[in-house]
Design an enzyme around this catalytic site. Structure first.
Site, short mmCIF file in Angstrom:
data_model
loop_
_atom_site.label_atom_id
_atom_site.label_comp_id
_atom_site.label_asym_id
_atom_site.label_seq_id
_atom_site.Cartn_x
_atom_site.Cartn_y
_atom_site.Cartn_z
N SER A 211 -104.76 -17.98 -6.79
CA SER A 211 -103.92 -16.94 -7.40
C SER A 211 -104.70 -16.30 -8.54
O SER A 211 -105.79 -15.77 -8.32
CB SER A 211 -102.59 -17.53 -7.87
OG SER A 211 -101.74 -16.51 -8.36
N HIS A 237 -102.64 -15.02 -3.69
CA HIS A 237 -101.49 -14.23 -4.12
C HIS A 237 -101.96 -12.81 -4.45
O HIS A 237 -102.63 -12.58 -5.45
CB HIS A 237 -100.85 -14.85 -5.37
CG HIS A 237 -100.28 -16.21 -5.13
ND1 HIS A 237 -99.96 -17.08 -6.14
CD2 HIS A 237 -99.96 -16.87 -3.98
CE1 HIS A 237 -99.47 -18.20 -5.64
NE2 HIS A 237 -99.46 -18.09 -4.32
N ASP A 333 -97.87 -23.44 -6.59
CA ASP A 333 -97.94 -23.21 -5.15
C ASP A 333 -99.12 -23.99 -4.57
O ASP A 333 -100.22 -23.98 -5.11
CB ASP A 333 -98.13 -21.71 -4.88
CG ASP A 333 -97.93 -21.34 -3.42
OD1 ASP A 333 -97.30 -22.12 -2.70
OD2 ASP A 333 -98.41 -20.25 -3.02
#
Length: 391
Positions: A211, A237, A333
């Site tokens: 991310s 992401h 995540d």
């Protein structure tokens, strides 16, 4: 500087309306102070000589001096400055944003395409912006030991405009650490990290989640992998359009064919598949073949694409022959998916705290005790190579 001091931000955008909207969004959070708001890169350089700034939100397209021209000049003044590139969702701007990350920008954020979207439906933009600003400010403070130069005596605390003029003489740059300092996002109580033995089987797939700070980390890891026969699946992401350009940059930098995954596509070794923006990318077994599936199921961990669905699916498809990697990023995540991989006998590797832009995602799997290795960024590719090439 105390960690409770407000984060000092400079907003650089040629639209006074956009600057005003973003400034109000940021300052609604008591932990953020916009100390300068200016209309182009030259004015940002001038303002940086007068104000102590930790994070810069830098527009790409501006008159006099655009964002890409200003980026290296700002970093020359303060090498620890955390710069977030802001751009609308176009292929051109996505490509520029990727090049900016390679050139030293810390992160990027897609701007809503209109002020109406920003004021009406821009809550996601506001939350993402505030989260990134705070995480990167923590990185700045860790890198500098909490020190900052105070503005010159008599200077106003905030600057809403500054006259353009000759470029200021660069002051001595603050020393940049040899590895990027972390921005901590607490997921679990701190404590010793316990490691597991990696799977004794050679992996049949490499799955990577990342991310904030992820593109730079991906470039570093993938450029160090040579001759891998396994397919590589990546969930970063990132919105649509940006993932298209990310795949192109990965292919160029790594020399490994890379593209966004397509629904129903048969997975082949020696290729890289990037989850398209706004779609979860998962794997389905069909006989002896492994097939990519894209879906728009609800976001997980507030993200779509999300790492967890990909990790769960590769675990179900390949079992103990999964090698997974969690790189820098906010949140957690990849934790639940990583737990599924380990439960099936697979292997999880995480980036260490010292080289992560934000040690949220890798910190979550590291402190959960499911990793076989927690490594600084330069050591990840050799470790992956060693596991992937064994027979």
């Amino acid at each position: 500087m105390a960690s409770s001091d407000p984060v000092r931000v400079m907003v650089v955008d040629d639209s006074a309306v956009v600057r005003g909207l973003i400034t109000r969004m940021l300052e609604e959070d008591p932990g953020i102070s916009v100390v300068a708001s200016v209309g182009n890169g030259q004015m940002a350089l001038n303002a940086l000589e007068r104000h102590s700034v930790e994070v810069v939100l830098l527009d790409i397209e501006m008159p006099i001096m655009d964002g890409m021209t200003a980026l290296p000049k700002l970093l020359q003044v303060n090498r620890n400055l955390q710069i977030i590139m802001a751009s609308t969702l176009t292929l051109k701007n996505a490509d520029i944003s990727m090049r900016a990350l390679e050139a030293g920008a810390a992160d990027y954020i897609p701007k809503p395409t209109s002020t109406r979207e920003m004021t009406g439906g821009g809550m996601d933009f506001k939350q993402e912006l505030i989260g990134k600003v705070k995480a990167l400010a923590q990185r700045y403070r860790t890198a500098t030991g909490g020190n900052r130069a105070a503005p010159s005596a008599g200077q106003p605390v905030a600057e809403r405009s500054a006259p353009s003029g000759a470029a200021p003489a660069a002051r001595p740059a603050a020393p940049r650490p040899t590895t990027a300092a972390p921005g901590k996002v607490a997921i679990h109580p701190p404590g010793p990290i316990s490691l597991r033995q990696p799977s004794s089987d050679a992996p049949d797939v490499l799955a990577i989640g990342s991310s904030t700070g992820g593109p730079q980390a991906l470039f570093a890891v993938l450029s160090g992998l040579k001759g891998l026969r396994q397919p590589i699946l990546i969930t970063q992401h990132m919105p649509a359009t940006f993932t298209t350009i990310l795949a192109e940059h990965i292919s160029r930098i790594s020399g490994i064919p890379a593209a966004e995954g397509k629904d129903g596509e048969k997975i082949q070794g020696g290729r890289i598949y990037v989850a398209p923006g706004d779609y979860h990318m998962v794997v389905e077994s069909k006989g002896t073949d492994k097939i990519l599936r894209l879906n728009q199921n609800p976001p997980e961990n507030f993200c779509r694409p999300s790492v967890d669905p990909m990790f769960r699916s590769v675990s179900a498809a390949w079992g103990r022959r999964v090698l997974s990697l969690v790189l820098t990023g906010m949140g957690h995540d990849g934790l639940k998916g990583g737990q599924a991989i380990v439960a099936a006998g697979g292997t999880v590797v995480a980036q260490d705290e010292a080289t992560s832009v934000v040690w949220g995602m890798p910190g979550a799997v590291a402190t959960a005790g499911i990793c076989s290795a927690v490594l600084p960024l330069p050591e990840i590719a050799p470790y992956i190579q060693k596991l992937a090439m064994r027979r």
